[in-house]
Design a protein around this motif. Structure first.
Motif, PDB file in Angstrom:
ATOM      1  N   ASP A 141     115.669  85.458  72.775  1.00  0.00           N
ATOM      2  CA  ASP A 141     116.670  84.828  71.797  1.00  0.00           C
ATOM      3  C   ASP A 141     117.203  83.633  72.575  1.00  0.00           C
ATOM      4  OD1 ASP A 141     118.614  85.286  69.275  1.00  0.00           O
ATOM      5  OD2 ASP A 141     119.725  84.647  70.900  1.00  0.00           O
ATOM      6  N   PHE A 142     117.070  82.340  71.980  1.00  0.00           N
ATOM      7  CA  PHE A 142     117.490  81.027  72.435  1.00  0.00           C
ATOM      8  C   PHE A 142     119.016  81.188  72.944  1.00  0.00           C
ATOM      9  CE2 PHE A 142     113.895  79.493  70.191  1.00  0.00           C
ATOM     10  CZ  PHE A 142     113.282  78.641  71.132  1.00  0.00           C
ATOM     11  N   THR A 143     119.859  81.844  71.900  1.00  0.00           N
ATOM     12  CA  THR A 143     121.293  81.942  72.353  1.00  0.00           C
ATOM     13  C   THR A 143     121.708  82.879  73.617  1.00  0.00           C
ATOM     14  OG1 THR A 143     121.961  81.652  69.921  1.00  0.00           O
ATOM     15  CG2 THR A 143     123.747  82.552  71.453  1.00  0.00           C
ATOM     16  N   THR A 144     120.854  84.013  73.650  1.00  0.00           N
ATOM     17  CA  THR A 144     121.049  84.633  74.990  1.00  0.00           C
ATOM     18  C   THR A 144     120.602  84.140  76.001  1.00  0.00           C
ATOM     19  OG1 THR A 144     120.835  86.786  73.329  1.00  0.00           O
ATOM     20  CG2 THR A 144     120.663  86.920  75.809  1.00  0.00           C
ATOM     21  N   ALA A 145     119.437  83.687  76.021  1.00  0.00           N
ATOM     22  CA  ALA A 145     119.160  82.739  77.225  1.00  0.00           C
ATOM     23  C   ALA A 145     119.831  81.891  77.678  1.00  0.00           C
ATOM     24  CB  ALA A 145     117.429  82.227  76.976  1.00  0.00           C
ATOM     25  N   GLY A 146     120.447  80.992  76.657  1.00  0.00           N
ATOM     26  CA  GLY A 146     121.331  79.841  77.068  1.00  0.00           C
ATOM     27  C   GLY A 146     122.575  80.510  77.844  1.00  0.00           C
ATOM     28  N   ARG A 147     123.269  81.664  77.187  1.00  0.00           N
ATOM     29  CA  ARG A 147     124.322  82.388  77.914  1.00  0.00           C
ATOM     30  C   ARG A 147     123.718  82.763  79.443  1.00  0.00           C
ATOM     31  NH1 ARG A 147     126.509  85.704  72.780  1.00  0.00           N
ATOM     32  NH2 ARG A 147     127.148  84.038  71.431  1.00  0.00           N
ATOM     33  N   ILE A 148     122.728  83.344  79.653  1.00  0.00           N
ATOM     34  CA  ILE A 148     122.291  83.773  80.845  1.00  0.00           C
ATOM     35  C   ILE A 148     122.290  82.692  81.798  1.00  0.00           C
ATOM     36  CG2 ILE A 148     120.128  84.734  82.213  1.00  0.00           C
ATOM     37  CD1 ILE A 148     119.893  86.456  79.937  1.00  0.00           C
ATOM     38  N   GLU A 149     121.670  81.414  81.216  1.00  0.00           N
ATOM     39  CA  GLU A 149     121.738  80.184  82.195  1.00  0.00           C
ATOM     40  C   GLU A 149     122.979  80.000  82.603  1.00  0.00           C
ATOM     41  OE1 GLU A 149     120.723  75.581  81.501  1.00  0.00           O
ATOM     42  OE2 GLU A 149     120.254  76.974  79.993  1.00  0.00           O
ATOM     43  N   GLN A 150     123.890  79.781  81.535  1.00  0.00           N
ATOM     44  CA  GLN A 150     125.278  79.238  81.803  1.00  0.00           C
ATOM     45  C   GLN A 150     125.791  80.120  82.861  1.00  0.00           C
ATOM     46  OE1 GLN A 150     127.121  78.809  78.036  1.00  0.00           O
ATOM     47  NE2 GLN A 150     125.715  77.395  77.246  1.00  0.00           N
ATOM     48  N   ALA A 151     125.844  81.508  82.522  1.00  0.00           N
ATOM     49  CA  ALA A 151     126.498  82.443  83.503  1.00  0.00           C
ATOM     50  C   ALA A 151     125.831  82.689  84.975  1.00  0.00           C
ATOM     51  CB  ALA A 151     126.253  83.773  82.952  1.00  0.00           C
ATOM     52  N   ILE A 152     124.890  82.427  85.008  1.00  0.00           N
ATOM     53  CA  ILE A 152     124.015  82.451  86.713  1.00  0.00           C
ATOM     54  C   ILE A 152     124.707  81.107  87.200  1.00  0.00           C
ATOM     55  CG2 ILE A 152     122.152  81.891  88.023  1.00  0.00           C
ATOM     56  CD1 ILE A 152     120.493  83.873  85.850  1.00  0.00           C
ATOM     57  N   ASN A 153     124.909  79.940  86.557  1.00  0.00           N
ATOM     58  CA  ASN A 153     125.362  78.863  87.111  1.00  0.00           C
ATOM     59  C   ASN A 153     126.789  78.887  87.307  1.00  0.00           C
ATOM     60  OD1 ASN A 153     122.568  77.533  86.992  1.00  0.00           O
ATOM     61  ND2 ASN A 153     122.889  76.729  84.819  1.00  0.00           N
ATOM     62  N   ARG A 154     127.372  79.366  86.417  1.00  0.00           N
ATOM     63  CA  ARG A 154     128.938  79.412  86.505  1.00  0.00           C
ATOM     64  C   ARG A 154     129.424  80.344  87.869  1.00  0.00           C
ATOM     65  NH1 ARG A 154     129.867  80.392  81.748  1.00  0.00           N
ATOM     66  NH2 ARG A 154     129.845  82.772  81.983  1.00  0.00           N
ATOM     67  N   ASP A 155     128.470  81.383  88.188  1.00  0.00           N
ATOM     68  CA  ASP A 155     128.793  82.354  89.258  1.00  0.00           C
ATOM     69  C   ASP A 155     128.203  81.640  90.483  1.00  0.00           C
ATOM     70  OD1 ASP A 155     129.163  85.314  89.972  1.00  0.00           O
ATOM     71  OD2 ASP A 155     127.324  84.554  91.023  1.00  0.00           O
ATOM     72  N   PHE A 156     127.023  80.661  90.648  1.00  0.00           N
ATOM     73  CA  PHE A 156     126.985  80.188  91.976  1.00  0.00           C
ATOM     74  C   PHE A 156     127.460  78.756  92.042  1.00  0.00           C
ATOM     75  CE2 PHE A 156     123.307  83.161  91.644  1.00  0.00           C
ATOM     76  CZ  PHE A 156     122.981  83.466  92.899  1.00  0.00           C
ATOM     77  N   GLY A 157     128.440  78.331  90.886  1.00  0.00           N
ATOM     78  CA  GLY A 157     129.020  76.970  91.133  1.00  0.00           C
ATOM     79  C   GLY A 157     128.114  75.813  91.155  1.00  0.00           C
ATOM     80  N   ARG A 158     126.929  76.079  90.777  1.00  0.00           N
ATOM     81  CA  ARG A 158     126.061  75.094  90.787  1.00  0.00           C
ATOM     82  C   ARG A 158     124.714  75.237  89.940  1.00  0.00           C
ATOM     83  NH1 ARG A 158     126.520  76.940  95.643  1.00  0.00           N
ATOM     84  NH2 ARG A 158     124.724  78.258  96.327  1.00  0.00           N
ATOM     85  N   ARG A 159     123.873  74.194  89.606  1.00  0.00           N
ATOM     86  CA  ARG A 159     122.765  74.228  88.635  1.00  0.00           C
ATOM     87  C   ARG A 159     121.581  75.253  89.648  1.00  0.00           C
ATOM     88  NH1 ARG A 159     121.508  72.335  83.924  1.00  0.00           N
ATOM     89  NH2 ARG A 159     119.041  72.479  83.248  1.00  0.00           N
ATOM     90  N   VAL A 160     121.435  76.315  89.464  1.00  0.00           N
ATOM     91  CA  VAL A 160     120.227  77.280  90.087  1.00  0.00           C
ATOM     92  C   VAL A 160     119.235  77.793  88.945  1.00  0.00           C
ATOM     93  CG1 VAL A 160     121.558  77.812  91.998  1.00  0.00           C
ATOM     94  CG2 VAL A 160     121.539  79.354  90.071  1.00  0.00           C
ATOM     95  N   ALA A 161     119.752  77.744  87.672  1.00  0.00           N
ATOM     96  CA  ALA A 161     118.912  78.484  86.359  1.00  0.00           C
ATOM     97  C   ALA A 161     119.098  77.572  85.431  1.00  0.00           C
ATOM     98  CB  ALA A 161     119.619  79.719  85.955  1.00  0.00           C
ATOM     99  N   VAL A 162     117.790  77.330  84.763  1.00  0.00           N
ATOM    100  CA  VAL A 162     117.579  76.540  83.631  1.00  0.00           C
ATOM    101  C   VAL A 162     116.502  77.271  82.488  1.00  0.00           C
ATOM    102  CG1 VAL A 162     115.270  75.664  84.617  1.00  0.00           C
ATOM    103  CG2 VAL A 162     116.493  74.347  82.824  1.00  0.00           C
ATOM    104  N   MET A 163     116.946  77.173  81.175  1.00  0.00           N
ATOM    105  CA  MET A 163     116.411  77.825  80.237  1.00  0.00           C
ATOM    106  C   MET A 163     115.033  77.091  79.653  1.00  0.00           C
ATOM    107  SD  MET A 163     117.604  78.926  76.606  1.00  0.00           S
ATOM    108  CE  MET A 163     117.995  77.207  75.950  1.00  0.00           C
ATOM    109  N   LEU A 164     114.064  77.701  79.868  1.00  0.00           N
ATOM    110  CA  LEU A 164     112.740  77.180  79.339  1.00  0.00           C
ATOM    111  C   LEU A 164     112.365  77.373  78.158  1.00  0.00           C
ATOM    112  CD1 LEU A 164     110.376  78.015  82.551  1.00  0.00           C
ATOM    113  CD2 LEU A 164     111.745  76.015  82.146  1.00  0.00           C
TER     114      LEU A 164
END
Length: 367
Positions: free
Chosen positions: A195-218
């Motif tokens: 699901d695109f929406t769920t994948a996008g939320r996972i990307e945002q949650a991971i990046n927010r937790d680490f405080g930088r861009r470490v995940a990207v939705m393919l």
């Protein structure tokens, strides 16, 4: 019993799922490479109480039994050795990820001949191979069968499946699968339900937790993780932190019906466009009342059976033609049908018709 099942079906009809709420990432994705491996083996079960293979009908059982005895130093060549307490079986198991030598896994044992039961049997040492043909585990132990069978001269009774059973911790790992998790520079998170929406939320949650861009939705089913960007001590440390991050998943509008039990389960996002619904029941009844005609006493003649059929078609009143407004949720429609006394099976037929009319905006799954 029938009334109880009907009551449960109606109760399940009202069991509408509520908002999922935040869910851990570990419950939504699989980490690329972190998976189990299937194992299979061919072995022999001994110690059965006369319920084993008939060796005339299962020559492969005699072959494996002969091979095992010869490996143990017993020469049975040319002997008429046909016991009824052995059975050839297939042994299956799943080697969990990062299993180490000496660890134990559960195995499932299933008869492949004409054995009647594996209860009380013991599996002899059985090598278990993976898809590459290598031996990764060895299984042995007493089988716990999940059924029972009793029979006599005129019949019998069977409960469960006595020709299949399990051996808890019945296989010992002999070889480890080579997989260097610590050497990975990138790691993919595969969504179990794309699901695109769920994948996008996972990307945002991971990046927010680490405080930088470490995940990207393919794509809708994959999120790629840049391991060095996490600045963690190891890949395992990064995954341990990521898998406990909570995300609210997005679900598709879906209706699932079970025609056998009359169960209807639906999501809260299901919507119905403006449509008119009418439903009625047609009953066809045929009754045979043959008439026997006999001749008079002391007269020549024979008894004749005259067929007599009574056929009747009766149409019971339905719910009438009712209009469903635009944007109505499916829960409101079901509540209205329940108020009119419509049975769960009739609801399934109505839902099918609404879906066929293009007014039900949801995935319709029939089991």
């Amino acid at each position: 019993m029938i009334r109880l099942l009907a009551f449960l079906a109606i109760c399940l009809t009202f069991a509408l799922p509520v908002a999922a709420g935040p869910v851990r990432i570990k419950d939504l994705v699989d980490f690329d490479g972190v998976r189990g491996n299937d194992l299979v083996g061919y072995g022999l079960v001994v110690g059965l109480d006369g319920s084993g293979d008939g060796l005339r009908n299962a020559p492969f059982t005699e072959d494996i039994m002969t091979n095992i005895l010869e490996r143990l130093g017993v020469n049975v060549t040319g002997e008429q050795f046909r016991p009824k307490n052995v059975a050839a079986v297939l042994v299956t198991a799943t080697l969990p990820p990062f299993a180490r030598a000496g660890g134990q896994v559960d195995v499932t044992v299933s008869a492949i001949g004409d054995a009647k039961s594996l209860m009380g049997g013991t599996l002899i040492m059985t090598p278990m191979n993976a898809a590459d043909g290598q031996i990764y585990a060895v299984a042995q132990g007493t089988i716990i069968a999940g059924g029972a069978k009793a029979e006599g001269e005129a019949g019998g009774v069977t409960q469960g499946v006595p020709t299949s059973g399990t051996i808890p911790s019945g296989a010992r790992v002999e070889r480890e699968i080579e997989f260097k998790l610590s050497a990975l520079e990138e790691l993919r998170l595969a969504l179990r339900e794309a699901d695109f929406t769920t994948a996008g939320r996972i990307e945002q949650a991971i990046n927010r937790d680490f405080g930088r861009r470490v995940a990207v939705m393919l794509d809708s089913g994959t999120v790629q993780l840049d391991v060095p960007a996490t600045r963690m001590a190891s890949v395992a440390h990064a995954l341990g932190r990521i898998e406990n991050i909570r995300v609210e998943p997005e679900r598709k509008a879906r209706v699932v019906v079970d025609q056998r039990s009359g169960t209807i389960v639906m999501g809260e996002d299901v919507r119905i466009s403006r449509v008119a619904v009418s439903q009625g029941n047609l009953t066809l009844r045929i009754q045979e009342t043959p008439l026997v005609s006999q001749p008079n006493p002391f007269s020549e003649g024979e008894t004749v059976v005259v067929p007599r059929t009574n056929a009747e078609i009766r149409e019971e009143p339905g719910i009438g033609l009712a209009e469903v407004p635009n944007g109505t949720s499916l829960s409101e429609v079901i509540a209205g049908l329940n108020a009119l006394g419509v049975s769960p099976r009739d609801m399934i037929d109505i839902l099918k018709s609404i879906k066929a009319a293009g007014a039900l905006h949801a995935e319709f799954v029939v089991r």
